[in-house]
Design a protein around this motif. Structure first.
Motif, PDB file in Angstrom:
ATOM      1  N   ASP A   1      64.965 -65.589 -38.542  1.00  0.00           N
ATOM      2  CA  ASP A   1      66.056 -66.538 -38.553  1.00  0.00           C
ATOM      3  C   ASP A   1      66.573 -66.527 -37.107  1.00  0.00           C
ATOM      4  OD1 ASP A   1      68.256 -67.674 -40.120  1.00  0.00           O
ATOM      5  OD2 ASP A   1      69.548 -66.125 -39.170  1.00  0.00           O
TER       6      ASP A   1
ATOM      7  N   ASP B   1      59.201 -61.894 -46.767  1.00  0.00           N
ATOM      8  CA  ASP B   1      60.553 -61.184 -46.794  1.00  0.00           C
ATOM      9  C   ASP B   1      61.312 -62.193 -46.033  1.00  0.00           C
ATOM     10  OD1 ASP B   1      62.951 -59.696 -46.714  1.00  0.00           O
ATOM     11  OD2 ASP B   1      61.968 -57.952 -46.018  1.00  0.00           O
TER      12      ASP B   1
ATOM     13  N   GLY C   1      64.672 -61.923 -45.984  1.00  0.00           N
ATOM     14  CA  GLY C   1      66.144 -61.016 -46.032  1.00  0.00           C
ATOM     15  C   GLY C   1      66.786 -61.591 -44.702  1.00  0.00           C
TER      16      GLY C   1
ATOM     17  N   THR D   1      69.646 -66.688 -42.890  1.00  0.00           N
ATOM     18  CA  THR D   1      71.120 -66.543 -43.255  1.00  0.00           C
ATOM     19  C   THR D   1      71.473 -67.800 -43.744  1.00  0.00           C
ATOM     20  OG1 THR D   1      71.495 -66.924 -40.864  1.00  0.00           O
ATOM     21  CG2 THR D   1      71.489 -64.834 -41.599  1.00  0.00           C
ATOM     22  N   ARG D   2      70.439 -69.085 -43.452  1.00  0.00           N
ATOM     23  CA  ARG D   2      71.057 -70.250 -44.063  1.00  0.00           C
ATOM     24  C   ARG D   2      69.660 -70.985 -44.595  1.00  0.00           C
ATOM     25  NH1 ARG D   2      71.257 -75.485 -40.645  1.00  0.00           N
ATOM     26  NH2 ARG D   2      72.433 -76.789 -41.766  1.00  0.00           N
ATOM     27  N   ALA D   3      69.706 -71.316 -45.804  1.00  0.00           N
ATOM     28  CA  ALA D   3      68.906 -71.872 -46.605  1.00  0.00           C
ATOM     29  C   ALA D   3      69.150 -73.468 -46.294  1.00  0.00           C
ATOM     30  CB  ALA D   3      69.027 -71.878 -48.123  1.00  0.00           C
TER      31      ALA D   3
ATOM     32  N   ASN E   1      63.592 -60.815 -50.880  1.00  0.00           N
ATOM     33  CA  ASN E   1      64.881 -60.941 -50.741  1.00  0.00           C
ATOM     34  C   ASN E   1      65.465 -62.328 -50.335  1.00  0.00           C
ATOM     35  OD1 ASN E   1      65.250 -58.157 -50.355  1.00  0.00           O
ATOM     36  ND2 ASN E   1      64.079 -58.146 -48.775  1.00  0.00           N
ATOM     37  N   ALA E   2      65.108 -63.417 -51.215  1.00  0.00           N
ATOM     38  CA  ALA E   2      65.512 -64.524 -51.158  1.00  0.00           C
ATOM     39  C   ALA E   2      67.008 -64.485 -51.668  1.00  0.00           C
ATOM     40  CB  ALA E   2      64.832 -65.585 -51.936  1.00  0.00           C
ATOM     41  N   GLY E   3      67.867 -65.122 -50.790  1.00  0.00           N
ATOM     42  CA  GLY E   3      69.374 -65.070 -51.083  1.00  0.00           C
ATOM     43  C   GLY E   3      69.705 -66.347 -52.041  1.00  0.00           C
ATOM     44  N   ALA E   4      70.736 -66.183 -52.885  1.00  0.00           N
ATOM     45  CA  ALA E   4      71.233 -66.922 -53.933  1.00  0.00           C
ATOM     46  C   ALA E   4      71.014 -68.432 -53.413  1.00  0.00           C
ATOM     47  CB  ALA E   4      72.636 -66.738 -54.325  1.00  0.00           C
TER      48      ALA E   4
END
Length: 108
Positions: free
Chosen positions: A28, A56, A58, A61-63, A89-92
């Motif tokens: 990131d 990973d 994780g 922070t920004r998709a 660890n893919a964020g929502a």
């Protein structure tokens, strides 16, 4: 007839621990220029004998579309190498964006 008393476990051989999949950490921030390098690293892991690679996400922070491009290209690279890639660890936000783009976590 006498038999010798045996002590301890008989016939038990040590088992190697299960092989852990290789891990590719996605940095990131991720830009479109980073995607070919990630794919090259993934090809290297398959070339070294990996069958499954965990990517990973994780640190992301920004998709955004660069991340969607990375997922699509990593999956294509894995398929071409005869391997499998698993997202971890893919964020929502990333999961929702991948679903919107037709690349949901349960997609091949």
């Amino acid at each position: 007839m006498t038999s010798a008393t045996r002590r301890g476990l008989i016939g038990v051989e040590p088992i190697d621990p299960p092989e852990q999949p290789a891990v590719l950490t996605v940095p990131d921030p991720l830009t479109f220029a980073d995607v070919p390098l990630l794919c090259e690293r993934l090809r290297g892991l398959y070339g070294a004998g990996a069958r499954e690679v965990v990517c990973d996400f994780g640190a992301v922070t920004r998709a955004d579309l660069a991340v969607v491009e990375a997922v699509a290209r990593l999956r294509l690279t894995a398929r071409r190498a005869g391997g499998r890639v698993v997202l971890r660890n893919a964020g929502a936000g990333l999961v929702a964006l991948l679903d919107l783009a037709g690349l949901g976590l349960d997609s091949p």
